[in-house]
Scaffold this active site. Structure first.
Site, PDB file in Angstrom:
ATOM      1  N   GLN A  65      -4.436  11.323  -5.481  1.00 26.99           N
ATOM      2  CA  GLN A  65      -3.028  11.112  -5.853  1.00 26.99           C
ATOM      3  C   GLN A  65      -2.160  12.320  -5.477  1.00 26.99           C
ATOM      4  OE1 GLN A  65      -2.918   8.063  -6.994  1.00 26.99           O
ATOM      5  NE2 GLN A  65      -4.397   7.711  -8.661  1.00 26.99           N
ATOM      6  N   ASP A  89      -1.570   1.755 -10.168  1.00 24.82           N
ATOM      7  CA  ASP A  89      -2.147   2.496 -11.295  1.00 24.82           C
ATOM      8  C   ASP A  89      -1.179   3.561 -11.821  1.00 24.82           C
ATOM      9  OD1 ASP A  89      -3.855   3.506  -8.557  1.00 24.82           O
ATOM     10  OD2 ASP A  89      -2.688   5.009  -9.631  1.00 24.82           O
ATOM     11  N   GLU A 109       4.422  -3.069  -6.152  1.00 29.69           N
ATOM     12  CA  GLU A 109       2.989  -3.342  -6.358  1.00 29.69           C
ATOM     13  C   GLU A 109       2.817  -4.854  -6.467  1.00 29.69           C
ATOM     14  OE1 GLU A 109      -0.212  -1.892  -6.761  1.00 29.69           O
ATOM     15  OE2 GLU A 109      -0.685  -4.040  -7.049  1.00 29.69           O
ATOM     16  N   ASP A 159       0.106   3.562  -0.871  1.00 28.67           N
ATOM     17  CA  ASP A 159      -1.121   3.814  -1.620  1.00 28.67           C
ATOM     18  C   ASP A 159      -1.873   2.495  -1.749  1.00 28.67           C
ATOM     19  OD1 ASP A 159      -1.749   4.664  -5.123  1.00 28.67           O
ATOM     20  OD2 ASP A 159      -3.070   4.461  -3.380  1.00 28.67           O
ATOM     21  N   ASP A 162      -8.222  -1.318   0.571  1.00 27.44           N
ATOM     22  CA  ASP A 162      -8.737  -1.356   1.942  1.00 27.44           C
ATOM     23  C   ASP A 162      -8.233  -2.561   2.715  1.00 27.44           C
ATOM     24  OD1 ASP A 162     -11.415  -0.125   0.188  1.00 27.44           O
ATOM     25  OD2 ASP A 162     -10.513   1.006   1.829  1.00 27.44           O
ATOM     26  N   TYR A 228     -15.226   8.121  -3.333  1.00 27.73           N
ATOM     27  CA  TYR A 228     -14.854   7.182  -2.261  1.00 27.73           C
ATOM     28  C   TYR A 228     -15.983   7.157  -1.242  1.00 27.73           C
ATOM     29  CZ  TYR A 228     -10.019   6.592  -3.852  1.00 27.73           C
ATOM     30  OH  TYR A 228      -8.898   6.274  -4.586  1.00 27.73           O
TER      31      TYR A 228
HETATM   32  N1  LIG Z   1      -4.246   4.844  -6.370  1.00 28.94           N
HETATM   33  C1  LIG Z   1      -5.592   4.695  -5.938  1.00 28.94           C
HETATM   34  C2  LIG Z   1      -5.672   3.754  -4.762  1.00 28.94           C
HETATM   35  C3  LIG Z   1      -6.948   3.887  -4.069  1.00 28.94           C
HETATM   36  N2  LIG Z   1      -6.889   3.774  -2.667  1.00 28.94           N
HETATM   37  C4  LIG Z   1      -8.033   3.247  -1.999  1.00 28.94           C
HETATM   38  C5  LIG Z   1      -9.061   2.656  -2.904  1.00 28.94           C
HETATM   39  C6  LIG Z   1     -10.220   2.047  -2.133  1.00 28.94           C
HETATM   40  C7  LIG Z   1     -10.871   3.063  -1.209  1.00 28.94           C
HETATM   41  N3  LIG Z   1     -11.978   2.485  -0.501  1.00 28.94           N
HETATM   42  C8  LIG Z   1      -9.838   3.671  -0.298  1.00 28.94           C
HETATM   43  C9  LIG Z   1      -8.671   4.265  -1.076  1.00 28.94           C
END
Ligand SMILES: NCCCN[C@H]1CC[C@H](N)CC1
EC number: 2.5.1.16
Length: 291
Positions: A65, A89, A109, A159, A162, A228
């Site tokens: 973040q 989030d 969102e 943000d 995938d 991740y």
């Molecule tokens: N605010 C969190 C978002 C998360 N972004 C993605 C989540 C899934 C991951 N494979 C790649 C980053």
């Protein structure tokens, strides 16, 4: 599957799966867009999972973040109007709110349940929604951008999850073109841009689309996020034609000890790690490095 463990198995990272020990499942639900789960892990705090993919954990969400927010916002002198696409989030909102120059924060969102679940289980992340400058729009980012007057924003932060699922269109050229139109001359965008260990082909396409769309500068940067896949995640930092932006040297530094009354001090971002984020290993430099 090992009892008591969550494994992040996905066709997006074949043959590997990061696992976290599960203490307790706290929430399971299905929104109009995806399956949503929250569990208490043994060593990473609470964990948010969408369609079986880890989105954030309390222990390491700061890395993602803070970097996705401050890499763009510290690269321009006075960010005023900021748009967040995705990020339901609220963690990116918490970070944008640290910038006193910011007057307006729009967030679009698509999944309202992500917002509600984050507010209930991740209050230190969803705290971003409490800032009076924030306006939440529930809907599709492409439709939102089509309605935005040209040149509205100083910065756009994408943000996303995938490319498989609700976020797929956020990785395609038409979306980048809409983002470019919504930015002022010399405005900046930062997008979630996957891992050079796992997705070099996707990243090469993204870089190519960005080079055609953003006539300022186009850079790939990255950070470490233990939970991740491959332990890292990258970002595309692009600027539109206009006042030049040198992403590698923050013109608008944020002091890691600058702890305003409302928010906690930065845990990850600082000016040195900002500059370092643009250094690439040779296999990546050859493919997506500066021309
Ligand atoms: N605010 C969190 C978002 C998360 N972004 C993605 C989540 C899934 C991951 N494979 C790649 C980053």
């Amino acid at each position: 599957v090992i009892p008591g463990w969550f494994s992040e198995i996905s066709s997006m990272w074949p043959g590997e799966a990061h696992s976290l020990k599960v203490e307790k499942i706290l929430f399971q639900g299905k929104s109009d867009y995806q399956n949503i789960m929250v569990f208490q892990s043994s060593t990473y705090g609470k964990v948010l999972v969408l369609d079986g993919v880890i989105q954030l954990t309390e222990r390491d969400e700061c890395a993602y973040q803070e970097m996705i927010t401050h890499l763009p916002l510290c690269s321009i002198p006075n960010p005023r109007k900021v748009l967040v696409i995705g990020g339901g989030d609220g963690g990116v909102l918490r970070e944008v709110a640290r910038h006193s120059s910011v007057e307006k924060i729009d967030i679009c969102e698509i999944d309202n349940m992500v917002v509600d679940v984050s507010k209930q289980y991740f209050p230190d992340v969803a705290v971003g929604y409490e800032d009076p400058r924030v306006t939440l729009h529930i809907g599709d980012g492409v439709a939102f951008l089509k309605a935005v007057p040209e040149g509205t924003y100083d910065a756009v932060i994408v943000d996303s999850s995938d490319p498989i699922g609700p976020a797929q269109e956020l990785f395609e050229k038409p979306f980048f073109e809409l983002v470019a139109k919504s930015l002022r001359p010399g405005g900046v965008v930062c997008t979630q841009a996957e891992s050079i260990w796992l997705h070099m082909d996707i990243i090469e396409d993204i870089v190519s689309n960005c080079r055609q769309t953003f006539k300022g500068s186009v850079n790939y940067a990255w950070t470490t996020v233990p939970t991740y896949p491959s332990g890292m995640i990258g970002f595309m930092l692009c600027s539109t034609e206009g006042p030049p932006v040198d992403f590698k040297h923050p013109v608008n530094p944020i002091d890691e000890n600058e702890c305003q009354k409302s928010v906690r001090p930065l845990k990850f971002y600082n000016s040195e790690i900002h500059a370092a984020a643009f250094c690439l290993p040779s296999f990546a430099k050859r493919k997506i490095g500066p021309k």
